[in-house]
Design a protein around this motif. Structure first.
Motif, PDB file in Angstrom:
ATOM      1  N   THR A 234      63.426  85.290 -27.953  1.00  0.00           N
ATOM      2  CA  THR A 234      64.606  84.866 -28.699  1.00  0.00           C
ATOM      3  C   THR A 234      65.825  85.622 -28.184  1.00  0.00           C
ATOM      4  O   THR A 234      65.709  86.612 -27.443  1.00  0.00           O
ATOM      5  CB  THR A 234      64.426  85.141 -30.199  1.00  0.00           C
ATOM      6  OG1 THR A 234      64.363  86.567 -30.397  1.00  0.00           O
ATOM      7  CG2 THR A 234      63.137  84.496 -30.716  1.00  0.00           C
ATOM      8  N   ASP A 235      66.993  85.184 -28.618  1.00  0.00           N
ATOM      9  CA  ASP A 235      68.221  85.883 -28.211  1.00  0.00           C
ATOM     10  C   ASP A 235      68.208  87.330 -28.696  1.00  0.00           C
ATOM     11  O   ASP A 235      68.648  88.229 -27.984  1.00  0.00           O
ATOM     12  CB  ASP A 235      69.449  85.153 -28.774  1.00  0.00           C
ATOM     13  CG  ASP A 235      69.686  83.819 -28.100  1.00  0.00           C
ATOM     14  OD1 ASP A 235      69.128  83.603 -26.995  1.00  0.00           O
ATOM     15  OD2 ASP A 235      70.422  82.987 -28.660  1.00  0.00           O
ATOM     16  N   ASP A 236      67.706  87.547 -29.918  1.00  0.00           N
ATOM     17  CA  ASP A 236      67.630  88.917 -30.449  1.00  0.00           C
ATOM     18  C   ASP A 236      66.685  89.770 -29.615  1.00  0.00           C
ATOM     19  O   ASP A 236      66.963  90.945 -29.359  1.00  0.00           O
ATOM     20  CB  ASP A 236      67.165  88.894 -31.903  1.00  0.00           C
ATOM     21  CG  ASP A 236      68.217  88.339 -32.846  1.00  0.00           C
ATOM     22  OD1 ASP A 236      69.400  88.287 -32.452  1.00  0.00           O
ATOM     23  OD2 ASP A 236      67.861  87.945 -33.974  1.00  0.00           O
ATOM     24  N   GLU A 237      65.562  89.198 -29.190  1.00  0.00           N
ATOM     25  CA  GLU A 237      64.606  89.950 -28.381  1.00  0.00           C
ATOM     26  C   GLU A 237      65.169  90.261 -26.995  1.00  0.00           C
ATOM     27  O   GLU A 237      64.953  91.350 -26.465  1.00  0.00           O
ATOM     28  CB  GLU A 237      63.299  89.165 -28.270  1.00  0.00           C
ATOM     29  CG  GLU A 237      62.514  89.126 -29.583  1.00  0.00           C
ATOM     30  CD  GLU A 237      61.348  88.156 -29.534  1.00  0.00           C
ATOM     31  OE1 GLU A 237      60.392  88.343 -30.310  1.00  0.00           O
ATOM     32  OE2 GLU A 237      61.408  87.193 -28.727  1.00  0.00           O
ATOM     33  N   ARG A 238      65.910  89.313 -26.423  1.00  0.00           N
ATOM     34  CA  ARG A 238      66.536  89.571 -25.118  1.00  0.00           C
ATOM     35  C   ARG A 238      67.588  90.668 -25.229  1.00  0.00           C
ATOM     36  O   ARG A 238      67.732  91.507 -24.340  1.00  0.00           O
ATOM     37  CB  ARG A 238      67.168  88.284 -24.575  1.00  0.00           C
ATOM     38  CG  ARG A 238      66.163  87.289 -24.020  1.00  0.00           C
ATOM     39  CD  ARG A 238      66.859  86.011 -23.580  1.00  0.00           C
ATOM     40  NE  ARG A 238      65.929  85.084 -22.953  1.00  0.00           N
ATOM     41  CZ  ARG A 238      65.695  85.016 -21.649  1.00  0.00           C
ATOM     42  NH1 ARG A 238      66.331  85.824 -20.829  1.00  0.00           N
ATOM     43  NH2 ARG A 238      64.839  84.140 -21.169  1.00  0.00           N
ATOM     44  N   ARG A 239      68.341  90.649 -26.330  1.00  0.00           N
ATOM     45  CA  ARG A 239      69.354  91.681 -26.536  1.00  0.00           C
ATOM     46  C   ARG A 239      68.692  93.060 -26.702  1.00  0.00           C
ATOM     47  O   ARG A 239      69.168  94.059 -26.169  1.00  0.00           O
ATOM     48  CB  ARG A 239      70.200  91.336 -27.760  1.00  0.00           C
ATOM     49  CG  ARG A 239      71.410  92.251 -27.938  1.00  0.00           C
ATOM     50  CD  ARG A 239      72.458  91.646 -28.858  1.00  0.00           C
ATOM     51  NE  ARG A 239      71.885  91.200 -30.106  1.00  0.00           N
ATOM     52  CZ  ARG A 239      71.875  89.915 -30.504  1.00  0.00           C
ATOM     53  NH1 ARG A 239      72.411  88.974 -29.742  1.00  0.00           N
ATOM     54  NH2 ARG A 239      71.346  89.582 -31.655  1.00  0.00           N
ATOM     55  N   LEU A 240      67.575  93.096 -27.429  1.00  0.00           N
ATOM     56  CA  LEU A 240      66.848  94.356 -27.587  1.00  0.00           C
ATOM     57  C   LEU A 240      66.280  94.820 -26.251  1.00  0.00           C
ATOM     58  O   LEU A 240      66.344  96.016 -25.925  1.00  0.00           O
ATOM     59  CB  LEU A 240      65.709  94.179 -28.601  1.00  0.00           C
ATOM     60  CG  LEU A 240      64.786  95.386 -28.801  1.00  0.00           C
ATOM     61  CD1 LEU A 240      65.560  96.567 -29.368  1.00  0.00           C
ATOM     62  CD2 LEU A 240      63.617  95.023 -29.720  1.00  0.00           C
ATOM     63  N   LEU A 241      65.752  93.894 -25.459  1.00  0.00           N
ATOM     64  CA  LEU A 241      65.202  94.235 -24.144  1.00  0.00           C
ATOM     65  C   LEU A 241      66.267  94.889 -23.270  1.00  0.00           C
ATOM     66  O   LEU A 241      66.031  95.927 -22.643  1.00  0.00           O
ATOM     67  CB  LEU A 241      64.656  92.972 -23.470  1.00  0.00           C
ATOM     68  CG  LEU A 241      64.159  93.126 -22.029  1.00  0.00           C
ATOM     69  CD1 LEU A 241      62.940  94.036 -21.991  1.00  0.00           C
ATOM     70  CD2 LEU A 241      63.830  91.754 -21.437  1.00  0.00           C
ATOM     71  N   ARG A 242      67.445  94.294 -23.232  1.00  0.00           N
ATOM     72  CA  ARG A 242      68.516  94.860 -22.414  1.00  0.00           C
ATOM     73  C   ARG A 242      68.977  96.205 -22.964  1.00  0.00           C
ATOM     74  O   ARG A 242      69.288  97.134 -22.198  1.00  0.00           O
ATOM     75  CB  ARG A 242      69.696  93.884 -22.336  1.00  0.00           C
ATOM     76  CG  ARG A 242      70.829  94.383 -21.466  1.00  0.00           C
ATOM     77  CD  ARG A 242      71.746  93.271 -21.047  1.00  0.00           C
ATOM     78  NE  ARG A 242      71.090  92.347 -20.133  1.00  0.00           N
ATOM     79  CZ  ARG A 242      70.918  92.573 -18.837  1.00  0.00           C
ATOM     80  NH1 ARG A 242      71.339  93.716 -18.298  1.00  0.00           N
ATOM     81  NH2 ARG A 242      70.323  91.688 -18.080  1.00  0.00           N
ATOM     82  N   ALA A 243      68.996  96.353 -24.284  1.00  0.00           N
ATOM     83  CA  ALA A 243      69.398  97.631 -24.877  1.00  0.00           C
ATOM     84  C   ALA A 243      68.425  98.740 -24.503  1.00  0.00           C
ATOM     85  O   ALA A 243      68.834  99.860 -24.187  1.00  0.00           O
ATOM     86  CB  ALA A 243      69.483  97.496 -26.394  1.00  0.00           C
TER      87      ALA A 243
END
Length: 332
Positions: free
Chosen positions: A254-263
């Motif tokens: 999900t977009d939230d998971e991708r954002r967490l991955l990059r963080a």
């Protein structure tokens, strides 16, 4: 009794934050934890060993041989989920005795590392507490800066810096040159991105675990990162190390998971990861664990390796350039 050393250098005093007493040799100030920093308390022997292990990566540290305690001061909010046996995260509002900047020796509370010389990363502190081997910085206890204050602010000088008078000036060297890995660092990185522990990787490479940890520290300093996932991201994004084998198809994130991955890839503290991923700091570790489980990774560092194999993270130029000081800029 010999007088304690007095710091009079104006540059050094200027670097001291306002909560450090400056009005006398023996003036102690009581400062509450959770206002300016998180405080991790441990037996003084452990504090000295961990400080030696971290070497130049150690931020502000207090120690008292009389009380038998050592205190590491971490960035505010970075250790909110701390749970390492034998140590204690002081609750917000707990009193911590802060000596003047001049007090760097003696049996009472004193400074091992003064504020203003970097910060200690919570993950790095946890790893140092778990590691019982001798680090490349074990001889640091014999260095003069641990017995008396330096004449000017002490900073770890990485290869891209030169000392010019009292200033530390970045020289115009290329990013590729500044972040070039040695053959040994490349071998270490290959095991890092595959998610191996220090002990496993050192055994496979036939290295002393302390030597392996020393190479990891060098990698972190070259790319200006401290956490293991961030180091893995940096070496992979630089193109000097190949990502580990991964299943052909990447899982749907999900977009939230991708954002967490990059963080997780770009930041080294729980606080910064939470802010970059727009999540509560208390939820960071659980969310990372869920992401690790979903992708089939062994741990959060292996997660970054797999993400690079799937092409889910950025380019070498983005990863390296964002962390390097601008050529010609003065670091203060």
């Amino acid at each position: 009794m010999r007088p304690r050393p007095l710091i009079t250098d104006p540059v050094l005093l200027e670097d001291m934050p306002p909560w450090v007493p400056r009005d006398g040799l023996r003036t102690m100030r009581t400062v509450r934890s959770g206002v300016h920093w998180d405080a991790i308390r441990m037996p003084v022997g452990d504090a000295l060993r961990v400080h030696q292990f971290l070497g130049p990566n150690s931020g502000p540290v207090l120690a008292s041989a009389f009380a038998g305690i050592g205190v590491f001061l971490l960035n505010l909010g970075s250790a909110s989920d701390w749970s390492v046996p034998g140590t204690r995260l002081l609750r917000p509002g707990a009193n911590v005795e802060i000596p003047p900047a001049s007090v760097t020796r003696g049996r009472d509370m004193r400074w091992l590392v003064l504020p203003g010389y970097g910060t200690t990363d919570a993950y790095a502190l946890e790893e140092a507490l778990a590691n019982r081997t001798t680090s490349p910085w074990a001889a640091a206890s014999a260095q003069p800066h641990l017995r008396r204050p330096p004449a000017a602010p002490r900073r770890f000088i990485t290869p891209e810096y030169q000392l010019t008078g009292r200033d530390m000036v970045a020289t115009p060297r290329s990013a590729a040159e500044l972040t070039r890995l040695t053959p040994a660092e490349k071998r270490v990185s290959e095991y890092l991105v595959a998610g191996h522990s220090n002990e496993e990787a050192a055994r496979e490479l036939g290295m002393n675990p302390g030597t392996y940890s020393g190479h990891l520290g060098n990698i972190g300093r070259k790319f200006h990162v401290t956490a293991r996932p961030a180091r893995a991201h940096a070496v992979l994004a630089s193109g000097q190390v190949e990502p580990p084998p991964a299943p052909e198809a990447a899982p749907h994130l999900t977009d939230d998971e991708r954002r967490l991955l990059r963080a997780v890839a770009e930041h080294s503290t729980t606080h910064d990861i939470a802010r970059a991923a727009y999540v509560a700091q208390a939820d960071v570790r659980l969310l990372i664990k869920n992401l690790v489980d979903k992708t089939g990774a062994d741990n959060d560092t292996h997660l970054i390796g797999l993400a690079h194999a799937w092409g889910l993270l950025g380019t070498a130029q983005q990863a390296v350039g964002s962390r390097l000081p601008h050529a010609g800029a003065v670091a203060r």
